[in-house]
Every structure is written in structure tokens, then in C-alpha cells.
Design an enzyme around this catalytic site. Structure first.
Site, short mmCIF file in Angstrom:
data_model
loop_
_atom_site.label_atom_id
_atom_site.label_comp_id
_atom_site.label_asym_id
_atom_site.label_seq_id
_atom_site.Cartn_x
_atom_site.Cartn_y
_atom_site.Cartn_z
N LYS A 175 22.19 -6.80 19.13
CA LYS A 175 22.70 -5.48 18.75
C LYS A 175 21.51 -4.53 18.64
O LYS A 175 20.80 -4.54 17.64
CB LYS A 175 23.43 -5.59 17.41
CG LYS A 175 24.57 -4.60 17.21
CD LYS A 175 24.14 -3.16 17.16
CE LYS A 175 23.50 -2.76 15.86
NZ LYS A 175 22.99 -1.37 15.90
N GLY A 227 14.42 -4.36 10.45
CA GLY A 227 14.85 -3.02 10.05
C GLY A 227 14.50 -2.76 8.61
O GLY A 227 13.50 -3.29 8.09
N SER A 228 15.33 -1.97 7.95
CA SER A 228 15.01 -1.53 6.59
C SER A 228 15.19 -2.67 5.58
O SER A 228 16.00 -3.58 5.79
CB SER A 228 15.93 -0.37 6.20
OG SER A 228 17.28 -0.80 6.20
N THR A 229 14.46 -2.58 4.50
CA THR A 229 14.56 -3.59 3.45
C THR A 229 15.96 -3.56 2.83
O THR A 229 16.52 -4.61 2.50
CB THR A 229 13.46 -3.36 2.41
OG1 THR A 229 12.19 -3.58 3.06
CG2 THR A 229 13.56 -4.33 1.24
N GLY A 232 18.18 -5.39 5.11
CA GLY A 232 17.70 -6.77 5.09
C GLY A 232 18.23 -7.53 3.88
O GLY A 232 18.67 -8.69 3.99
N GLU A 249 12.68 -9.34 9.19
CA GLU A 249 11.39 -8.69 9.36
C GLU A 249 11.58 -7.26 8.89
O GLU A 249 12.25 -6.47 9.56
CB GLU A 249 10.98 -8.77 10.84
CG GLU A 249 9.49 -8.78 11.03
CD GLU A 249 8.98 -7.40 11.27
OE1 GLU A 249 8.62 -6.74 10.27
OE2 GLU A 249 8.95 -6.98 12.43
N CYS A 283 6.33 -1.08 11.33
CA CYS A 283 6.50 -1.78 10.07
C CYS A 283 5.15 -2.11 9.46
O CYS A 283 5.00 -2.15 8.24
CB CYS A 283 7.34 -3.03 10.27
SG CYS A 283 6.71 -4.08 11.58
N GLU A 381 7.85 3.06 1.61
CA GLU A 381 7.61 3.15 3.06
C GLU A 381 8.15 4.48 3.57
O GLU A 381 9.31 4.80 3.37
CB GLU A 381 8.34 2.00 3.77
CG GLU A 381 8.17 2.06 5.27
CD GLU A 381 8.78 0.86 5.98
OE1 GLU A 381 10.00 0.65 5.86
OE2 GLU A 381 8.03 0.13 6.65
P1 NAI Z 1 18.35 0.20 9.49
O1 NAI Z 1 17.88 -1.01 8.77
O2 NAI Z 1 19.60 0.86 9.01
O3 NAI Z 1 18.57 -0.13 11.05
C1 NAI Z 1 18.01 -1.22 11.74
C2 NAI Z 1 19.07 -1.93 12.58
O4 NAI Z 1 20.07 -2.47 11.72
C3 NAI Z 1 19.84 -1.03 13.53
O5 NAI Z 1 20.17 -1.78 14.70
C4 NAI Z 1 21.11 -0.70 12.76
O6 NAI Z 1 22.21 -0.34 13.57
C5 NAI Z 1 21.37 -2.00 12.06
N1 NAI Z 1 22.15 -1.90 10.82
C6 NAI Z 1 22.26 -0.83 9.98
N2 NAI Z 1 23.05 -1.13 8.93
C7 NAI Z 1 23.46 -2.41 9.10
C8 NAI Z 1 24.28 -3.30 8.35
N3 NAI Z 1 24.84 -2.92 7.21
N4 NAI Z 1 24.48 -4.56 8.82
C9 NAI Z 1 23.90 -4.97 9.97
N5 NAI Z 1 23.12 -4.17 10.73
C10 NAI Z 1 22.89 -2.90 10.30
O7 NAI Z 1 17.16 1.24 9.49
P2 NAI Z 1 17.23 2.84 9.74
O8 NAI Z 1 18.26 3.45 8.87
O9 NAI Z 1 17.32 3.10 11.18
O10 NAI Z 1 15.81 3.28 9.22
C11 NAI Z 1 15.59 3.49 7.82
C12 NAI Z 1 14.25 2.97 7.40
O11 NAI Z 1 14.17 1.58 7.65
C13 NAI Z 1 13.06 3.55 8.15
O12 NAI Z 1 12.69 4.78 7.65
C14 NAI Z 1 12.04 2.48 7.90
O13 NAI Z 1 11.48 2.65 6.63
C15 NAI Z 1 12.84 1.20 7.92
N6 NAI Z 1 12.77 0.54 9.23
C16 NAI Z 1 11.89 -0.49 9.37
C17 NAI Z 1 11.73 -1.10 10.59
C18 NAI Z 1 10.76 -2.21 10.77
O14 NAI Z 1 10.19 -2.35 11.84
N7 NAI Z 1 10.58 -3.07 9.80
C19 NAI Z 1 12.46 -0.65 11.78
C20 NAI Z 1 13.43 0.39 11.52
C21 NAI Z 1 13.53 0.97 10.27
#
Ligand code: NAI
Ligand code: MG
Length: 480
Positions: A175, A227-229, A232, A249, A283, A381
């Protein structure tokens, strides 16, 4: 505008509901393409296709053939490198010089590395005390894996996750993030072209709701998430309740320490790249700088010179060093942190409070000094081109500050003293330590975090093990 379909059971199909969403170009704010929006129905179809492939052609395939297919995928990524780099830059705002030099070659390198693994996955014969007994282990694939990908390195994170899963013999439902679905869909085409059996890899574009439906599906044996903590934690809780395997991660607020004896030119160049690369959307960004008080002003001056020369611009312009942020949402989030830093009394040394976005989501490289430890810009972050810099006097003090974060993804030290470097490598609590460098990477070197930065490792043997389940087989040799 073209419409892109889901990839389920080896075929490109629209979402069952016919729903779509639009992905935009963050350099202009303009729409690029409509993409199918997968819902629970499509999740069920993809998981069932992955299960059938796992129980069928994929598990019967000899390891050498599995390796050959993964290697062919590496070849196809290389053969289509220009197109992939352009798509990645268009969809995610990543500078074309970086997607060409880094994202795409590094994705191919993942597939090439993991293509070598299937023929080397071996169990063990265990010297047990029980007489007349043969005891051995088999390493079996965990099963059907849900892989949820972020938008900051879309193709590369898909490769980090697909490589080990396929090498281990798992099947997958991927996804991608809703901001950046296009390179994942192109990769689906290459997977079909490589000749993987239908259902081995399925790609579901959609948003967080699609990700949640996938994480909720009882047919999923393992979830891998970047993705986001916050998300996560949610996925970890679901996996805990169902006892699904999980690797996470997550974010970071990584400390970067400059000792007084460091090669300052190298430290300044590395610290600049460490935080501003990918406009800070990494990250493992070096987002907290601690420089010894005796060199602090010199380090700040050096950073300011580089910031003044930074070329912020359109992602497809080859001279661009810092592209836009990925989305309006991310832009507003980073803007909020910059405002907050000023309101809390930190000193803005470079950058400005961004206005309402005018086309693209551009934020200038931003630098704060006079930052107190409890300020949000020092603790949280930001995921944008924002650095907070603090002087320190003693090594004990800086270790306390560096480790005083809920995160633990990476930490760096710049020094000419080998003893100090390795002593600090042991004392800093993080999954990766960078000594006189920041964030080099290799498919053979494990990467991941501790505490709120995540669970488990990706890449290397540790990354492969996360997709394998050991099975212990006991045999009574006297049985007739
Ligand atoms: P997010 O964690 O919402 O999105 C990451 C992925 O998870 C996307 O594919 C999204 O569609 C999916 N997702 C979102 N909600 C979900 C849920 N409830 N269940 C399963 N999958 C879900 O992150 P977002 O909102 O795009 O970014 C917010 C913050 O997260 C950023 O500002 C950053 O601080 C952090 N982030 C960290 C990353 C890393 O590399 N560790 C990558 C992206 C974001
Ligand atoms: Mg986009």
C-alpha cells in the site's frame, strides 16, 4: 489526465467501488493523475490472491528461480531508471538529481542484493541431547505480508520491503502513500514484466483507510510499516491484539554531535546534508545539532553560508538541490513548527515563516539557535528543512541531551579522536551511529530504530530474518 488501476492477482483492475483519488505535483500544486482508491473489497481480493500464490506457484518455485526473478526486477528497474526517476520527482517533489543518483539506483541495489539470498537461506542441524534423534530447523516464509509505504522515498521504501519478503518466499500486498502512488504502480508493471506468478505481489493504492483495512485483515501474517509514530503505535496495537508479526520503521529526532577537534569543514558539510537532504523529509534527518561551545559560532556561520547558496526549486529542474515539501498538509505542519519555534523564543537564524503556498510547497532551509530542551521544535519530529542547534560544554552533558528523546533512530559524531568516536558510538542510544559521516546506506547493512523510532530492522540478514519463521523438526530415528 490518466487513471491508474490497482494491481491484483497479476492484473490491473479498477477499485471495486470505482472510487479514485488525485495525486498532485508538489512543485506546482497541479494534479497529475487519478488513481484507483482501494477499499475493503479490494483488500480482501488482494490478500486472497497473495494467499493463493503463497500456497501455489510461489512456494513450489525453486529458490534459484525465485532469486532469478528478483534479480530480473533489479535489471528492469535499471533499464527503466530515467522514467522512474522522473515519475518520482514529479509525484513527490524530490529533486531529479537525487532520484537519478540515489532513489532509483538504490532501489535496484536492494533487489540485486536480495536476489542473491534465496539460495542461501539455510536451516541448521541441532546437536540435541536426546539419544537417537535428528533435530533440524527449516526457515519458512512468514506468509502473506502487508507492506505500508511512506511518501518520502516511495520507490526505495517499496524496494526495502519487497526485496526481503520475496527473497524469503513470502507474498505481498503493498500500500503506497496517497501522496506518491505512481512509482509503485510503475513497479507493478515491471513485476508483471519480470514474470512473477500472479498474486505474488499486489499493489493497492489508497489512503490511510486503505492501510487500516489492510492491517485489519485477518489473512495477513505480517505487517511492515514505515511512517509516523502515531500510526505505528496504532498498527503495533492491532498486531499485538491479533499476534500478527510486525516491523515498524518510524520517526526520529536524531542528534548530530560536533566535538571540538572535528574536521569542521567536513562536519559542516555533513551536518548540512544530514538535515536538509530531501528537504528534511527523512526519518533519519540530522535534525538536532549539538556543537561544542568552542566551535559553535564557526559551525553556525558555515551552515549559514551553505544555506544562502541553497538552490530551492522545481523538482524536475536539474539544478535544484531542495525541492518542495510533499503536500499542502506537510507544508502547513512544518509552517506550524516554524511559527511555534519563534513564539517559544528560539532565534531564527535562517529561513522565514512560510506564507500561504503559491503553487508549490516550498520552504527555505531554516535554522534555529537559542533553543531550550523543552521546546517543541527541539523535541518533536518536524520532517521539514528545519534545524535546531545547541552548544554544549562537556561530553556527559551532550550524551544526556542526545539520549533524552523518545526517539532512537540515528545519532552522529564528528571528531578526529578514534577513542571518543567509538566510546560515543556505544553510549548513544540509536539504531544507527554515523561517525564522521551522515546516513550512508547499503542493502547489506541493517537499519531501524529503538523506542518510538520502531521495532525490528530492515536490510541485511536481520531484514531477511524478519520475513522468516524458524520451524524445529524432531525425528525419532529408532521408529520402525
Ligand atoms: P502516516 O503515518 O499517516 O502515513 C504513512 C503511510 O501509512 C501512508 O501509506 C498512509 O496512507 C498510511 N496510513 C495512514 N494512516 C494509517 C492507518 N491508520 N493504518 C494503516 N496505514 C495508515 O504519515 P503522514 O501523515 O503522511 O506524515 C505525518 C508525519 O509522519 C510526518 O510529518 C513525519 O513526521 C512522519 N513520517 C515519517 C516517515 C518515516 O520515514 N519514518 C515517513 C512519512 C511520515
Ligand atoms: Mg503526488
Amino acid at each position: 489526465m490518466t487513471t491508474s488501476d490497482l494491481f491484483i492477482d497479476g492484473r490491473f483492475v479498477p477499485a471495486a467501488t470505482g472510487r479514485t483519488f488525485t495525486t498532485i505535483d508538489p512543485s506546482t500544486g497541479d494534479p497529475i493523475a487519478d488513481v484507483a482508491h482501494a477499499g475493503p473489497h479490494d483488500v480482501a481480493a488482494a490478500v486472497s490472491a497473495a494467499r493463493a500464490a503463497l500456497d501455489g506457484p510461489w512456494s513450489r518455485m525453486p529458490a534459484a528461480e525465485r532469486g532469478r526473478l528478483i534479480t530480473r526486477l533489479a535489471d528492469l528497474v535499471e533499464a527503466n531508471a530515467d522514467e522512474l526517476a522522473e515519475l518520482e520527482s514529479l509525484d513527490g517533489g524530490k529533486p531529479i538529481r537525487n532520484t537519478r543518483a540515489m532513489d532509483v539506483p538504490a532501489a535496484a541495489a536492494q533487489f540485486r542484493y536480495f536476489g542473491g539470498w534465496p539460495t542461501k537461506i539455510e536451516g541448521e542441524t541441532i546437536p540435541v541431547a536426546v539419544p537417537d534423534t535428528l533435530c533440524y530447523t527449516r526457515k519458512e516464509p512468514v506468509g502473506v505480508c502487508a507492506q505500508i509505504i511512506p511518501w518520502n522515498f516511495p520507490l526505495l521504501m517499496a524496494a526495502w520491503k519487497l526485496g526481503p519478503a520475496l527473497a524469503a518466499g513470502c507474498t505481498v500486498v503493498v500500500k503506497p502513500a496517497e501522496q506518491t502512488p505512481l512509482t509503485t504502480l510503475r513497479l507493478a508493471g515491471l513485476i508483471a514484466e519480470a514474470g512473477f506468478p500472479a498474486g505474488t505481489v499486489n499493489m493497492l493504492t489508497g489512503d490511510g483507510g486503505t492501510g487500516a483495512a489492510l492491517a485489519d485483515h485477518p489473512g495477513v501474517d505480517k505487517i511492515a510499516f514505515t511512517g509516523s509514530t502515531a500510526v505505528g503505535r496504532e498498527i503495533g496495537a492491532k498486531a499485538g491484539a491479533r499476534l500478527t508479526r510486525v516491523t515498524l520503521e518510524l520517526g526520529g529526532k536524531s542528534p548530530n554531535i560536533i566535538l571540538p577537534d572535528a574536521d569542521l569543514d567536513a562536519a559542516i558539510a555533513g551536518s548540512y546534508q544530514g538535515v536538509y537532504f530531501n528537504s528534511g523529509q527523512a526519518c533519519n534527518a540530522a535534525s538536532r545539532l549539538y556543537a561544542h561551545r568552542s566551535v559553535f559560532d564557526q559551525v553556525i556561520e558555515g551552515l549559514l553560508v551553505r544555506i544562502k547558496e541553497a538552490r530551492v526549486g522545481q523538482a524536475l529542474d536539474p539544478s535544484t538541490e531542495l525541492g518542495p515539501l510533499v503536500s499542502a498538509g506537510q507544508y502547513q505542519r512544518v509552517r506550524g513548527y516554524i511559527r511555534d519555534g519563534i513564539a517559544e523564543g528560539a532565534r531564527l537564524r535562517a529561513g522565514e515563516v512560510p506564507g500561504e503556498p503559491d503553487g508549490g510547497f516550498f520552504v527555505q532551509p531554516t535554522l534555529f539557535t537559542d533553543v531550550a530542551p523543552d521546546m517543541r521544535i527541539h523535541r518533536e519530529e518536524i520532517f521539514g528543512p528545519v534545524l535546531v542547534a545547541t552548544p554544549f560544554d562537556t561530553v556527559d552533558e551532550v550524551v544526556r541531551q542526545a539520549n533524552g528523546s523518545e526517539y532512537g533512530l540515528a545519532a552522529g559524531v564528528w571528531t578526529r579522536n578514534l577513542g571518543d568516536a567509538h566510546t560515543l558510538a556505544a553510549r548513544l542510544s540509536a539504531g544507527s551511529i554515523y561517525l564522521n559521516t551522515w546516513a550512508p546506506g547499503d542493502p547489506a547493512a541493517p537499519f531501524g530504530g529503538i523506542r518510538a523510532s520502531g521495532i525490528g530492522r530492515e536490510m541485511g540478514r536481520a531484514g531477511l530474518d524478519a520475513y522468516l519463521e524458524p520451524k524445529t523438526v524432531w525425528t525419532n530415528l529408532t521408529s520402525r
